[in-house]
Design a protein around this motif. Sequence first.
Motif, PDB file in Angstrom:
ATOM      1  N   ARG A 284     -18.845   1.541  -3.117  1.00  0.00           N
ATOM      2  CA  ARG A 284     -17.524   0.943  -3.339  1.00  0.00           C
ATOM      3  C   ARG A 284     -16.884   0.679  -1.977  1.00  0.00           C
ATOM      4  O   ARG A 284     -16.270   1.539  -1.380  1.00  0.00           O
ATOM      5  N   ASP A 285     -17.062  -0.554  -1.548  1.00  0.00           N
ATOM      6  CA  ASP A 285     -16.693  -0.922  -0.177  1.00  0.00           C
ATOM      7  C   ASP A 285     -15.204  -0.815   0.099  1.00  0.00           C
ATOM      8  O   ASP A 285     -14.786  -0.826   1.251  1.00  0.00           O
ATOM      9  N   GLU A 286     -14.411  -0.736  -0.960  1.00  0.00           N
ATOM     10  CA  GLU A 286     -12.960  -0.716  -0.729  1.00  0.00           C
ATOM     11  C   GLU A 286     -12.497   0.603  -0.111  1.00  0.00           C
ATOM     12  O   GLU A 286     -11.415   0.674   0.462  1.00  0.00           O
ATOM     13  N   PHE A 287     -13.308   1.641  -0.203  1.00  0.00           N
ATOM     14  CA  PHE A 287     -12.927   2.926   0.411  1.00  0.00           C
ATOM     15  C   PHE A 287     -13.306   2.858   1.889  1.00  0.00           C
ATOM     16  O   PHE A 287     -14.368   3.308   2.308  1.00  0.00           O
ATOM     17  N   ASP A 288     -12.415   2.271   2.687  1.00  0.00           N
ATOM     18  CA  ASP A 288     -12.788   1.955   4.078  1.00  0.00           C
ATOM     19  C   ASP A 288     -11.672   2.192   5.105  1.00  0.00           C
ATOM     20  O   ASP A 288     -11.790   1.735   6.244  1.00  0.00           O
ATOM     21  N   GLN A 289     -10.598   2.876   4.708  1.00  0.00           N
ATOM     22  CA  GLN A 289      -9.454   2.995   5.617  1.00  0.00           C
ATOM     23  C   GLN A 289      -9.134   4.444   5.973  1.00  0.00           C
ATOM     24  O   GLN A 289      -9.153   5.326   5.108  1.00  0.00           O
ATOM     25  N   ILE A 290      -8.830   4.648   7.254  1.00  0.00           N
ATOM     26  CA  ILE A 290      -8.315   5.942   7.715  1.00  0.00           C
ATOM     27  C   ILE A 290      -7.026   5.673   8.475  1.00  0.00           C
ATOM     28  O   ILE A 290      -7.037   5.003   9.517  1.00  0.00           O
ATOM     29  N   SER A 291      -5.913   6.165   7.930  1.00  0.00           N
ATOM     30  CA  SER A 291      -4.614   5.963   8.579  1.00  0.00           C
ATOM     31  C   SER A 291      -4.221   7.234   9.300  1.00  0.00           C
ATOM     32  O   SER A 291      -3.945   8.263   8.676  1.00  0.00           O
ATOM     33  N   MET A 292      -4.224   7.183  10.622  1.00  0.00           N
ATOM     34  CA  MET A 292      -3.763   8.335  11.406  1.00  0.00           C
ATOM     35  C   MET A 292      -3.390   7.872  12.809  1.00  0.00           C
ATOM     36  O   MET A 292      -3.873   6.852  13.285  1.00  0.00           O
TER      37      MET A 292
ATOM     38  N   PRO B 299      -7.443   1.964 -13.319  1.00  0.00           N
ATOM     39  CA  PRO B 299      -7.827   0.560 -13.069  1.00  0.00           C
ATOM     40  C   PRO B 299      -6.817  -0.259 -12.271  1.00  0.00           C
ATOM     41  O   PRO B 299      -7.183  -1.291 -11.715  1.00  0.00           O
ATOM     42  N   HIS B 300      -5.576   0.200 -12.198  1.00  0.00           N
ATOM     43  CA  HIS B 300      -4.570  -0.560 -11.449  1.00  0.00           C
ATOM     44  C   HIS B 300      -4.323   0.000 -10.055  1.00  0.00           C
ATOM     45  O   HIS B 300      -3.374  -0.396  -9.372  1.00  0.00           O
ATOM     46  N   VAL B 301      -5.175   0.935  -9.655  1.00  0.00           N
ATOM     47  CA  VAL B 301      -5.049   1.550  -8.336  1.00  0.00           C
ATOM     48  C   VAL B 301      -6.377   1.399  -7.601  1.00  0.00           C
ATOM     49  O   VAL B 301      -7.433   1.675  -8.161  1.00  0.00           O
ATOM     50  N   ARG B 302      -6.301   0.938  -6.368  1.00  0.00           N
ATOM     51  CA  ARG B 302      -7.499   0.909  -5.527  1.00  0.00           C
ATOM     52  C   ARG B 302      -7.355   1.969  -4.459  1.00  0.00           C
ATOM     53  O   ARG B 302      -6.482   1.870  -3.582  1.00  0.00           O
ATOM     54  N   VAL B 303      -8.202   2.987  -4.520  1.00  0.00           N
ATOM     55  CA  VAL B 303      -8.157   4.033  -3.495  1.00  0.00           C
ATOM     56  C   VAL B 303      -8.890   3.497  -2.266  1.00  0.00           C
ATOM     57  O   VAL B 303     -10.092   3.259  -2.299  1.00  0.00           O
ATOM     58  N   ARG B 304      -8.133   3.269  -1.187  1.00  0.00           N
ATOM     59  CA  ARG B 304      -8.678   2.617  -0.002  1.00  0.00           C
ATOM     60  C   ARG B 304      -9.133   3.598   1.073  1.00  0.00           C
ATOM     61  O   ARG B 304      -9.799   3.195   2.030  1.00  0.00           O
TER      62      ARG B 304
ATOM     63  N   MET C 269       0.842  -1.197   0.000  1.00  0.00           N
ATOM     64  CA  MET C 269       0.000   0.000   0.000  1.00  0.00           C
ATOM     65  C   MET C 269       0.878   1.249   0.000  1.00  0.00           C
ATOM     66  O   MET C 269       1.858   1.314   0.742  1.00  0.00           O
ATOM     67  N   ILE C 270       0.494   2.228  -0.818  1.00  0.00           N
ATOM     68  CA  ILE C 270       1.151   3.537  -0.786  1.00  0.00           C
ATOM     69  C   ILE C 270       0.203   4.479  -0.056  1.00  0.00           C
ATOM     70  O   ILE C 270      -0.864   4.809  -0.566  1.00  0.00           O
ATOM     71  N   GLN C 271       0.595   4.863   1.151  1.00  0.00           N
ATOM     72  CA  GLN C 271      -0.295   5.694   1.983  1.00  0.00           C
ATOM     73  C   GLN C 271      -0.155   7.178   1.675  1.00  0.00           C
ATOM     74  O   GLN C 271      -0.970   7.976   2.134  1.00  0.00           O
ATOM     75  N   SER C 272       0.869   7.526   0.926  1.00  0.00           N
ATOM     76  CA  SER C 272       1.264   8.935   0.830  1.00  0.00           C
ATOM     77  C   SER C 272       1.046   9.530  -0.558  1.00  0.00           C
ATOM     78  O   SER C 272       1.899  10.231  -1.078  1.00  0.00           O
ATOM     79  N   ILE C 273      -0.110   9.261  -1.155  1.00  0.00           N
ATOM     80  CA  ILE C 273      -0.429   9.896  -2.435  1.00  0.00           C
ATOM     81  C   ILE C 273      -0.795  11.353  -2.147  1.00  0.00           C
ATOM     82  O   ILE C 273      -1.802  11.632  -1.491  1.00  0.00           O
TER      83      ILE C 273
END
Length: 223
Positions: A186-194, A144-149, A85-89
């Motif tokens: 779109r269930d994949e948008f489910d993460q908060i990193s902090m 298509p090759h990126v999943r925004v989580r 995962m790349i967290q820093s886009i």
Amino acid sequence: MTNIADNIRRIEQQLPQGVRLVAVSKYHPVEMLRQAYEAGQRVFGENHVQELVAKAPQLPSDIQWHMIGHLQTNKVRALMPHVSMIQSIDSIKLLRTVEKEAARIGRTVDVLLQLHVAQETTKTGFAVPELQEALSMGEFDNIPHVRVRGLMAMATNTDDQAQIEREFQHVKDTFGIIRQKYYIGRDEFDQISMGMSDDWPLAVKHGATLVRVGSAIFGPRQY
Ligand SMILES: *Cc1c(COP(=O)(O)O)cnc(C)c1O
């Protein structure tokens, strides 16, 4: 001596279900990462491409490597085979490069969009209105090759707990708005990193699903 296994267990015991611990291992030697691995840790965060790429082949392949530091577009190619995962886009240009390089090697990669909510100007990331604008312009379509989580953010480095909590809550509110507007169904948008070593309990209180903890696991970094 730092007892890495004890530190991980102590934090894990306090994390609610569904919140994952990212062990931030930057500047620490592979031997210390191995101790964390043996204690069951599988998600590691690094903030330099060179370091991540050097460490990954020396450790078991079931580790998920998260890139959490500012990423230059010319380093994406080297990173791509190793990163989970790349967290820093923090820019559209970076997102486009990640899409291109993921496509080039035929994989899909998870990313988080980094928000700038802290007061320091040194911290990178999208300002909230800037991100909303880009989303509404469709800048995040056709990847298509990126999943925004989800979203990633860092709070201001301050002793003012109330301010830190306000910033974390702002991230959570923004996450909710963006999900409603742009990722509905779109269930994949489910993460908060902090949350980091000093403030992760506050981050969890305000909805973090990933906490990025370094020194509270590995001790102080030797730069
Ligand atoms: C270094 C770092 C962390 C961890 O910091 P600690 O205070 O050691 O827990 C978390 N997030 C990012 C983006 C970092 O660069």
